[in-house]
Design an enzyme around this catalytic site. Structure first.
Site, PDB file in Angstrom:
ATOM      1  N   TYR A 175      52.954  20.318   1.905  1.00 54.36           N
ATOM      2  CA  TYR A 175      53.516  21.613   2.300  1.00 54.36           C
ATOM      3  C   TYR A 175      53.553  21.659   3.812  1.00 54.36           C
ATOM      4  O   TYR A 175      52.523  21.748   4.468  1.00 54.36           O
ATOM      5  CB  TYR A 175      52.655  22.739   1.725  1.00 54.36           C
ATOM      6  CG  TYR A 175      53.200  24.138   1.919  1.00 54.36           C
ATOM      7  CD1 TYR A 175      54.491  24.392   2.378  1.00 54.36           C
ATOM      8  CD2 TYR A 175      52.394  25.239   1.610  1.00 54.36           C
ATOM      9  CE1 TYR A 175      54.966  25.677   2.540  1.00 54.36           C
ATOM     10  CE2 TYR A 175      52.858  26.528   1.763  1.00 54.36           C
ATOM     11  CZ  TYR A 175      54.144  26.748   2.226  1.00 54.36           C
ATOM     12  OH  TYR A 175      54.611  28.025   2.390  1.00 54.36           O
TER      13      TYR A 175
ATOM     14  N   LYS B  86      57.207  20.361   0.162  1.00 52.72           N
ATOM     15  CA  LYS B  86      57.682  21.742   0.177  1.00 52.72           C
ATOM     16  C   LYS B  86      57.976  22.093   1.625  1.00 52.72           C
ATOM     17  O   LYS B  86      57.078  22.078   2.468  1.00 52.72           O
ATOM     18  CB  LYS B  86      56.627  22.677  -0.421  1.00 52.72           C
ATOM     19  CG  LYS B  86      56.996  24.155  -0.337  1.00 52.72           C
ATOM     20  CD  LYS B  86      55.847  25.036  -0.831  1.00 52.72           C
ATOM     21  CE  LYS B  86      56.158  26.518  -0.625  1.00 52.72           C
ATOM     22  NZ  LYS B  86      55.020  27.392  -0.995  1.00 52.72           N
TER      23      LYS B  86
END
Length: 304
Positions: free
Chosen positions: A144, A172
């Protein structure tokens, strides 16, 4: 444990909701309410859930609570949706403990955010991601990258150093660099998931595998339809869905923190009885609830 929806093109599914963590009115973890939320989201179009992420208020939950939440969600929907456990913190040893727990309980994947606040050098990021991924054994990993919260961006050379790691397969993105995203997909083989609802359509249009969404608390089915339209090459249909959802995106993403607006949306939709948060996040004010309500109504997600 393997996800029931895993595929090479989209190893974590297509529409993942960054799920809220329900608490009782007294502020304790509420596994029954979590199962209700998880079931609602999957019934309404999410094929994946991220638990104990930022929207799940993970900085305020204990290791034990994270385990209980993961187990409850897996029990509720683990046979029909990908369940990804957020295990990233700014403490590598803590993250290792969370990754080991997630593997033991049966998470289909883990999400590892860039260590926040301490701003380690890129060598520290590489060591952190590698060690936490290893702790999850064979559990696939989504990184992320969110410099707005972590204070640091994962560098190109750090991604390149991880490209051959068989566990670290996706990212992400909350950076918003579409050009870099294409490079990560084409040159390094990473799968990209949009991590910022206002740019879900642009990411899908350039080849992202899916989205990890906040607004999907209220719009999972619509995002699933957008993904299907992009897959079919029907950009006008995808654009129309994106335009229709814009009032909800603005209401839930621009006025206060996403966990706050997501719990307000869940209450408005009748899924949660209340919107209790854990400090330092306050629950939505009546004014903020009204903003969310208006946005959902304008987007056709809630009856007026």
């Amino acid at each position: 444990m393997t996800s029931p929806l895993a595929s090479e093109a989209a190893p974590f599914g297509r529409v993942l909701t960054a799920m809220v963590t329900p608490f009782t009115r007294e502020g304790e973890l509420d596994p029954d309410a979590a199962q209700k939320v998880a079931s609602y989201l999957v019934d309404h179009g999410s094929d994946g859930l991220v638990v104990s992420g930022t929207t799940g208020e993970s900085p305020t939950t204990t290791v034990q609570e994270d385990g209980r939440l993961l187990a409850a969600v897996l029990e509720a929907v683990g046979d029909r949706a990908t369940v990804v456990a957020g295990v990233g913190t700014n403490d590598t040893r803590h993250s290792v403990e969370l990754a080991q727990q997630a593997k033991k309980i049966g998470a289909h994947g883990t999400l590892i955010v860039t260590p926040y606040y301490s701003k380690p050098p890129q060598s520290g990021l590489l060591a952190h991601f590698t060690e936490v991924a290893r702790a999850g054994d064979d559990t696939p990993v989504m990184l992320y990258d969110i410099p707005g919260r972590s204070g640091i961006k994962i560098a190109d050379e750090t991604y390149a150093a991880m490209a051959d790691n068989p566990l670290i397969i996706a990212m992400k993105d909350a950076v918003g660099d579409l050009d870099r995203g294409v490079w990560l997909i084409n040159e390094l083989g990473f799968k990209i998931y949009s991590g910022d609802d206002p740019v879900n359509l642009p990411w899908l249009a350039i080849g992202a595998s899916g989205v990890v969404s906040v607004v999907s608390h209220a719009a999972s089915r619509q995002y699933a339809d957008m993904v299907a339209a992009v897959d079919a090459g029907d950009l006008p249909a995808a654009r129309e869905i994106n335009h229709r959802l814009q009032p909800a995106v603005r209401a839930m993403m621009h006025h206060t923190q996403g966990a706050i607006t997501s719990k307000a949306a869940m209450q408005l939709l009748g899924v949660l009885d209340h919107r209790t948060m854990r400090a330092p996040l306050p629950e939505a004010t009546e004014e903020e609830v009204a903003i969310v309500r208006d946005g959902l109504v304008a987007a056709g997600l809630l009856e007026s």
